[in-house]
Scaffold this motif. Structure first.
Motif, mmCIF file in Angstrom:
data_model
loop_
_atom_site.group_PDB
_atom_site.id
_atom_site.type_symbol
_atom_site.label_atom_id
_atom_site.label_comp_id
_atom_site.label_asym_id
_atom_site.label_seq_id
_atom_site.Cartn_x
_atom_site.Cartn_y
_atom_site.Cartn_z
ATOM 1 N N GLY A 1 67.529 7.184 46.637
ATOM 2 C CA GLY A 1 68.036 6.706 45.350
ATOM 3 C C GLY A 1 67.039 6.822 44.207
ATOM 4 O O GLY A 1 67.306 6.392 43.087
ATOM 5 N N HIS A 2 65.868 7.400 44.491
ATOM 6 C CA HIS A 2 64.863 7.571 43.438
ATOM 7 C C HIS A 2 65.062 8.901 42.720
ATOM 8 O O HIS A 2 65.534 9.869 43.305
ATOM 9 N N SER A 3 64.692 8.920 41.438
ATOM 10 C CA SER A 3 64.684 10.186 40.709
ATOM 11 C C SER A 3 63.256 10.734 40.736
ATOM 12 O O SER A 3 62.320 10.035 41.136
ATOM 13 N N VAL A 4 63.107 11.982 40.329
ATOM 14 C CA VAL A 4 61.793 12.626 40.375
ATOM 15 C C VAL A 4 61.569 13.396 39.077
ATOM 16 O O VAL A 4 62.439 14.154 38.648
ATOM 17 N N ARG A 5 60.422 13.157 38.447
ATOM 18 C CA ARG A 5 60.031 13.996 37.315
ATOM 19 C C ARG A 5 59.468 15.283 37.899
ATOM 20 O O ARG A 5 58.526 15.250 38.702
ATOM 21 N N SER A 6 60.045 16.414 37.530
ATOM 22 C CA SER A 6 59.685 17.677 38.182
ATOM 23 C C SER A 6 58.167 17.904 38.105
ATOM 24 O O SER A 6 57.552 17.744 37.052
ATOM 25 N N PRO A 7 57.569 18.265 39.247
ATOM 26 C CA PRO A 7 56.114 18.418 39.290
ATOM 27 C C PRO A 7 55.649 19.730 38.661
ATOM 28 O O PRO A 7 56.259 20.775 38.860
ATOM 29 N N VAL A 8 54.595 19.641 37.880
ATOM 30 C CA VAL A 8 53.933 20.836 37.359
ATOM 31 C C VAL A 8 52.430 20.643 37.540
ATOM 32 O O VAL A 8 51.950 19.512 37.615
ATOM 33 N N PRO A 9 51.671 21.732 37.633
ATOM 34 C CA PRO A 9 50.223 21.591 37.856
ATOM 35 C C PRO A 9 49.513 20.915 36.691
ATOM 36 O O PRO A 9 49.918 21.042 35.536
ATOM 37 N N SER A 10 48.468 20.189 37.024
ATOM 38 C CA SER A 10 47.548 19.623 36.050
ATOM 39 C C SER A 10 46.153 19.977 36.556
ATOM 40 O O SER A 10 45.985 20.272 37.736
ATOM 41 N N LEU A 11 45.162 19.970 35.692
ATOM 42 C CA LEU A 11 43.788 20.375 36.048
ATOM 43 C C LEU A 11 43.747 21.816 36.545
ATOM 44 O O LEU A 11 43.740 22.078 37.743
ATOM 45 N N PHE A 12 43.726 22.753 35.612
ATOM 46 C CA PHE A 12 43.617 24.162 35.986
ATOM 47 C C PHE A 12 42.784 24.898 34.940
ATOM 48 O O PHE A 12 42.589 24.422 33.818
ATOM 49 N N THR A 13 42.288 26.069 35.332
ATOM 50 C CA THR A 13 41.490 26.883 34.419
ATOM 51 C C THR A 13 42.408 27.803 33.628
ATOM 52 O O THR A 13 43.544 28.054 34.016
ATOM 53 N N PHE A 14 41.911 28.283 32.484
ATOM 54 C CA PHE A 14 42.678 29.181 31.626
ATOM 55 C C PHE A 14 42.270 30.623 31.945
ATOM 56 O O PHE A 14 41.090 30.965 31.848
ATOM 57 N N ASN A 15 43.228 31.456 32.287
ATOM 58 C CA ASN A 15 42.921 32.842 32.641
ATOM 59 C C ASN A 15 43.185 33.781 31.462
ATOM 60 O O ASN A 15 44.281 33.778 30.893
#
Length: 412
Positions: free
Chosen positions: A186-200
Motif C-alpha cells: 500500500g506504499h507509494s514510491v518516488r521513482s529512484p534516480v542516481p545521486s552522487l555521480f561525476t560529470f562526464n
C-alpha cells in the motif's frame, strides 16, 4: 506491543541503517529476538568500501539545523530527528564502545585507525553481545501482513519466517520495479534516480590531466539555479570532487530529466570574479613582459592545467607576455572564469551508490519511522526518500534513522 516473551523483530537489510536498528533495539530490550536478513554474502558491505576503505562515519557538524541542510531530500524530517540523535551522538556511541573518531580538514570523520574494519568489528561485537542473529544469502520475496499482528515473510528457497515487527533497510534501488513488493503493502514510491555521480565530458578536454585538482572552484549547471563551490577533481571521463558530487545530489532529478546532457560553467579561480582575473592577467603582461606565457606564478594552477587553458584560449605557450593582445587576455579570462563544458553522461561515485527516491517521508511517522499504512512496519536508511551530499551525511542519516526506530520498537 503484546507479550514480551519471544517478541520477534526481523530487519531486512544488513547495511548501516538496518544493523544500527537491530543492535540498538536488542540492547534496549533484552526480550526482543532480533534477526537480520541480508541477501548478499556479507553484511555492512557499503561500510567496508566507504571513504576508500576507511569508512567516513559521519560529519563534524554538531548543529542539527546546519546538519540537516546537507540533505537534498529529507531536510525537514531530519531537522527534528537530529535533535534526538545527531553527529555528536554518533561520535559518543562509538566512543562508548572503544572506537575513537577523528575529524579531517573538510569535516569528514573517520576512525583513528583509518580502517572500516574498526567500525564493522564494533557493530559485529555489539550484535554478538546482544544476541542478534545474522542470516546472509537470505532473500525475502514477499511480505505478508497477518490479520491480527505481525508478518509472514516468504523466503527465497527456504521456509517462511514469522515476526511481530519488521524493519525494511534494503537500501536504495536503482530501478522502480525493485520496489514493487513495497507497493503491494500500500506504499507509494518516488521513482529512484542516481545521486552522487561525476560529470562526464562529451569531448575529452582534460582526459590526459586526470588526477589534477583545483581547490576552490565554482561550478554551475547552466540555465539553472544549481551552483556549488569547492574542490574540483579532473578525471579520465570528466569532473568529480566535492563541488561536483554535491551539485549532482542537489540537481539529481533535474539532470535525470535532461538525460544527463547539459552544460556546466566553471569559475576555476573563485572567489575572484571576471574583472579581478582580467586585472591579474593584465598585470602579468606588464610585470613579466619578457617571460613566456607558459610561465606564471600568480594563479594557483599546476603547469599542465595552465597550459591547457592557454591552448583552449588559442594562445601559444611559448609566446611572450608582452605580445598578448587584449583579445587574447579577454579569451583567457573567459576560459578561467566562465569555462563552459558540454556534459553527456555520468559515472556513479566509486562504490558509494546513492539514490534519490524511495518511500515518501509523508508515509512514515517522523518520530518513529513506522509506516502510517502498516502497523509494525518500519523503514530506515536509503529505502526512504532521503539522501545527503558526500562527506559522511548518508551514514549519519542511517545511524539516526536506526536509533529512532530502535527506540520505538524496543518500547522506549
Amino acid at each position: 506491543m503484546g507479550s514480551r516473551n519471544e517478541h520477534r523483530l526481523i530487519v531486512i537489510g544488513g547495511g548501516a541503517a538496518g544493523f544500527f536498528t537491530a543492535v540498538n533495539a536488542a540492547r534496549i530490550n533484552p526480550n526482543l529476538n532480533v534477526t537480520i536478513l541480508e541477501k548478499s554474502r556479507e553484511v555492512l558491505s557499503k561500510v567496508r568500501v566507504s571513504g576508500g576503505g576507511r569508512c567516513n562515519v559521519t560529519h563534524h557538524c554538531f548543529d542539527p539545523e546546519l546538519l540537516s541542510k546537507s540533505y537534498p531530500r529529507g531536510e525537514k524530517v531530519l531537522r527534528w530527528s537530529f535533535e534526538q540523535f545527531q553527529a555528536r551522538d554518533t561520535v559518543e556511541w562509538f566512543k562508548e564502545r572503544g572506537v575513537e573518531l577523528k575529524t579531517e580538514g573538510d569535516g569528514r570523520m573517520f576512525p583513528v585507525t583509518d580502517s572500516s574494519d574498526t567500525i564493522i568489528n564494533c557493530l559485529m561485537d555489539e550484535a554478538k553481545k546482544h544476541g542478534v542473529t545474522i542470516r546472509t544469502k537470505t532473500k525475502a520475496d514477499k511480505i505478508e501482513p497477518l490479520d491480527d499482528v505481525g508478518f509472514r515473510l516468504h523466503i527465497h528457497k527456504s521456509k517462511p519466517m514469522l515476526c511481530d515487527q519488521l524493519v525494511l533497510a534494503t537500501g536504495g534501488f536503482n530501478r522502480e520495479n525493485a520496489y514493487e513488493w513495497l507497493k503491494d503493502l500500500g506504499h507509494s514510491v518516488r521513482s529512484p534516480v542516481p545521486s552522487l555521480f561525476t560529470f562526464n565530458f562529451r569531448e575529452k578536454i582534460f582526459a590526459d590531466l586526470a588526477g589534477i585538482s583545483v581547490e576552490r572552484a565554482e561550478v554551475q549547471i547552466k540555465n539553472t539555479s544549481f551552483t556549488e563551490i569547492g574542490p574540483v577533481l579532473i578525471t579520465h571521463w570528466g569532473l568529480s570532487g566535492p563541488a561536483v558530487l554535491k551539485l549532482s545530489a542537489w540537481a539529481a532529478r533535474e539532470l535525470h530529466e535532461r538525460e544527463y546532457r547539459y552544460d556546466v560553467q566553471i569559475n576555476w579561480l573563485h572567489p575572484m570574479n571576471e574583472q579581478e582575473v582580467r586585472k591579474q592577467l593584465t598585470n602579468l603582461r606588464d610585470d613579466q613582459s619578457r617571460k613566456l606565457v607558459r610561465n606564471q606564478n600568480r594563479l594557483p594552477f599546476p603547469a599542465r592545467l595552465w597550459e591547457r587553458f592557454l591552448e583552449l584560449s588559442h594562445i601559444k605557450p611559448d609566446k611572450r607576455w608582452a605580445d598578448l593582445s587584449n583579445k587574447e587576455i579577454h579569451e583567457l579570462t573567459q576560459q578561467l572564469t566562465r569555462g563552459t563544458y558540454n556534459i553527456q553522461g555520468k559515472t556513479t561515485y566509486k562504490e558509494e551508490f546513492v539514490t534519490c527516491g524511495g518511500i515518501p517521508l509523508n508515509e512514515v511517522n517522523p518520530d518513529t519511522l513506522e509506516s502510517k499504512k502498516v502497523p509494525g512496519l518500519y523503514f530506515v536508511g536509503e529505502v526512504l526518500d532521503i539522501d545527503g551530499v558526500t562527506g559522511g551525511f548518508n551514514f549519519q542519516a542511517a545511524w539516526t534513522n536506526g536509533w529512532l526506530a530502535a527506540q520505538s520498537i524496543a518500547g522506549e
